[in-house]
Motif scaffolding. Structure first.
Motif, mmCIF file in Angstrom:
data_model
loop_
_atom_site.group_PDB
_atom_site.id
_atom_site.type_symbol
_atom_site.label_atom_id
_atom_site.label_comp_id
_atom_site.label_asym_id
_atom_site.label_seq_id
_atom_site.Cartn_x
_atom_site.Cartn_y
_atom_site.Cartn_z
ATOM 1 N N ASN A 164 8.741 0.590 4.778
ATOM 2 C CA ASN A 164 8.018 1.712 4.188
ATOM 3 C C ASN A 164 8.172 2.926 5.108
ATOM 4 O O ASN A 164 7.707 2.922 6.247
ATOM 5 N N TYR A 208 -2.928 11.572 8.151
ATOM 6 C CA TYR A 208 -2.592 10.141 8.081
ATOM 7 C C TYR A 208 -3.114 9.403 9.309
ATOM 8 O O TYR A 208 -3.712 8.320 9.200
ATOM 9 N N CYS A 255 -5.726 6.419 9.437
ATOM 10 C CA CYS A 255 -5.341 5.148 10.040
ATOM 11 C C CYS A 255 -6.423 4.695 11.031
ATOM 12 O O CYS A 255 -6.782 3.507 11.083
ATOM 13 N N GLU A 290 -9.225 3.383 8.983
ATOM 14 C CA GLU A 290 -8.922 2.052 8.455
ATOM 15 C C GLU A 290 -9.131 0.984 9.521
ATOM 16 O O GLU A 290 -9.687 -0.094 9.247
ATOM 17 N N ALA A 319 0.082 2.547 6.258
ATOM 18 C CA ALA A 319 0.663 2.474 4.916
ATOM 19 C C ALA A 319 1.730 1.391 4.841
ATOM 20 O O ALA A 319 2.677 1.401 5.624
ATOM 21 N N ASN A 377 -1.042 -3.528 2.354
ATOM 22 C CA ASN A 377 -1.598 -2.201 2.104
ATOM 23 C C ASN A 377 -0.735 -1.418 1.121
ATOM 24 O O ASN A 377 0.469 -1.648 1.015
ATOM 25 N N HIS A 378 -1.356 -0.466 0.459
ATOM 26 C CA HIS A 378 -0.590 0.484 -0.359
ATOM 27 C C HIS A 378 0.478 1.142 0.503
ATOM 28 O O HIS A 378 0.206 1.535 1.644
ATOM 29 N N GLY A 379 1.671 1.297 -0.066
ATOM 30 C CA GLY A 379 2.765 1.925 0.664
ATOM 31 C C GLY A 379 2.827 3.433 0.497
ATOM 32 O O GLY A 379 2.932 4.161 1.497
ATOM 33 N N LYS A 388 -1.599 7.053 -2.205
ATOM 34 C CA LYS A 388 -2.459 5.913 -2.566
ATOM 35 C C LYS A 388 -3.168 5.350 -1.346
ATOM 36 O O LYS A 388 -4.355 5.003 -1.400
ATOM 37 N N TYR A 389 -2.430 5.217 -0.254
ATOM 38 C CA TYR A 389 -3.037 4.723 0.982
ATOM 39 C C TYR A 389 -4.153 5.658 1.448
ATOM 40 O O TYR A 389 -5.270 5.228 1.746
ATOM 41 N N PRO A 395 -7.374 -0.299 2.193
ATOM 42 C CA PRO A 395 -6.304 0.151 1.281
ATOM 43 C C PRO A 395 -5.397 -0.965 0.775
ATOM 44 O O PRO A 395 -4.181 -0.865 0.828
ATOM 45 N N TYR A 396 -5.981 -2.049 0.265
ATOM 46 C CA TYR A 396 -5.178 -3.195 -0.119
ATOM 47 C C TYR A 396 -4.551 -3.031 -1.500
ATOM 48 O O TYR A 396 -5.242 -2.722 -2.473
#
Length: 379
Positions: free
Chosen positions: A22, A34, A38, A41, A264, A277-279, A283-284, A294-295
């Motif tokens: 990814n 991001y 992160c 998360e 991501a 996780n969403h790529g 979405k992430y 973010p699964y």
């Protein structure tokens, strides 16, 4: 309980033609946002799945060193401030030759990073161009020298063989170059053409001239011989290390143990559930900003699957799988659960049992995927 953490940095300054991880072009991406998400998360993860001290950390990509020194430091400090760490964890960051200048490497060492994984792939300038790498052969040695200067001495280098039009001479030259370097670990993988890559599109058009299976096997066997001459112990199908320098983080995967994942497209394995996780970044980032983990997928791993994974992950190690450990974990004997597969592979000379260990033979190493397929149980 997980004792390992993987964090994904999905940004690259250039996209390699073989890469299916990814990843996104760095330019014009919301990198700072991001990194903050992160961090959030990771905080959400550790509160949901509490852990004892983490013993291995691996920051991969993408290209983590495509981030600025300040951005990368923010990410590393976020890890330190979020997860409890053992006194001396193995902390690896992937480094791209040419994007790891002296200041950045010094920051890594000061923050706690003590191991680097350097993405060399080949020392041949023409092959580097073929696979669309953005460094030159000389950058590899420079990165090693700068890493030592910064105080990071545990160095791993990634190599690839079976590349388009790659000759045995090119491969032997690259192995000669890598064995001259003061490094402790080598990961060397044969090219696997994955969907959604430039190489896959070329292969479909008949425009990807790859070495044949015999040539690839010859490259692998020559590598085994040459690296052994230089005191690199072959401890996993594609990995070689000086004594005591095996990758503790990757052994988490090969020993079928649980681990955290953040970022991501990252994978994780906690409380008996594998998650992805969403790529895509939107979405992430949307999921995390809404205070959700973010699964994209969650898969509870059945006992049957755990036994399968114990075998085809564990057999990647040259020491193989401990029959006693398998019995202690599952209450059953390997030879009972996989009776037909074990006997078939023993008869073919692809497996051997030595004392407490069941492991691949020399021929089994060349046909690993065929062996692993035999350990998929029917319902």
């Amino acid at each position: 309980m997980p004792k390992s953490l993987y964090v994904h940095v999905p940004f690259c300054e250039q996209i390699c033609h073989y890469c299916d991880f990814n990843k996104f072009y760095l330019k014009n991406q919301p990198v700072d946002e991001y990194l903050e998400l992160c961090r959030q998360e990771m905080e959400h993860t550790i509160s949901t799945f509490p852990s004892g001290p983490v013993s291995t950390i691996y920051v991969g990509g993408g290209t983590p060193t495509s981030l600025s020194t300040e951005q990368l430091k923010f990410l590393l400090e976020s890890i330190k401030n979020t997860f409890p760490l053992e006194a001396d964890p193995e902390w690896t960051v992937e480094v791209n030759p040419g994007s790891a200048e002296e200041e950045k490497l010094a920051m890594l060492q000061e923050t706690g990073v003590n191991r680097l994984s350097i993405g060399a792939q080949t020392f041949d300038k023409d092959l580097l161009k073929t696979i669309n790498r953005d460094h030159q052969p000389g950058d590899i040695e420079t990165t090693v020298e700068l890493s030592h200067k910064a105080g990071i001495h545990n160095l791993s280098v990634d190599m690839m063989f079976g590349l388009p039009n790659q000759t045995m001479e090119q491969w032997t030259d690259s192995l000669l170059e890598i064995t001259r370097l003061p490094i402790q670990h080598i990961s060397a993988y044969s090219l696997k053409v994955e969907e959604k890559t430039v190489f896959y599109q070329l292969l479909r058009k008949g425009k990807l001239p790859l070495p044949g299976e015999e040539s690839e096997a010859a490259m692998y066997e020559y590598m085994q011989e040459k690296l052994q001459e230089h005191q690199f112990v072959h401890y996993e199908i594609s990995n070689f290390a000086k004594e005591g320098y095996e990758s503790r983080h990757n052994l988490t995967y090969w020993n079928n143990q649980e681990y955290y994942g953040a970022g991501a497209g990252a994978h994780s394995y906690t409380d008996g559930v594998r998650r992805v996780n969403h790529g895509p970044l939107p979405k992430y980032m949307k999921a995390v900003s809404e205070n959700r983990l973010p699964y994209l997928e969650e898969h509870p791993v059945s006992i049957k699957e755990q036994m399968e994974e114990q075998m085809f992950m564990g057999l990647r190690k040259l020491e193989g799988v401990s029959l006693k450990e398998f019995h202690n974990r599952f209450g059953r004997q390997v030879t009972d659960v996989f009776e037909g597969a074990v006997q078939h592979l023993l008869n073919r000379g692809l497996l051997e049992i030595s004392g407490d260990r069941i492991k691949l033979t020399k021929n089994g190493l060349l046909l690993g995927n065929e062996v692993f397929e035999q350990f998929l149980l029917t319902d």
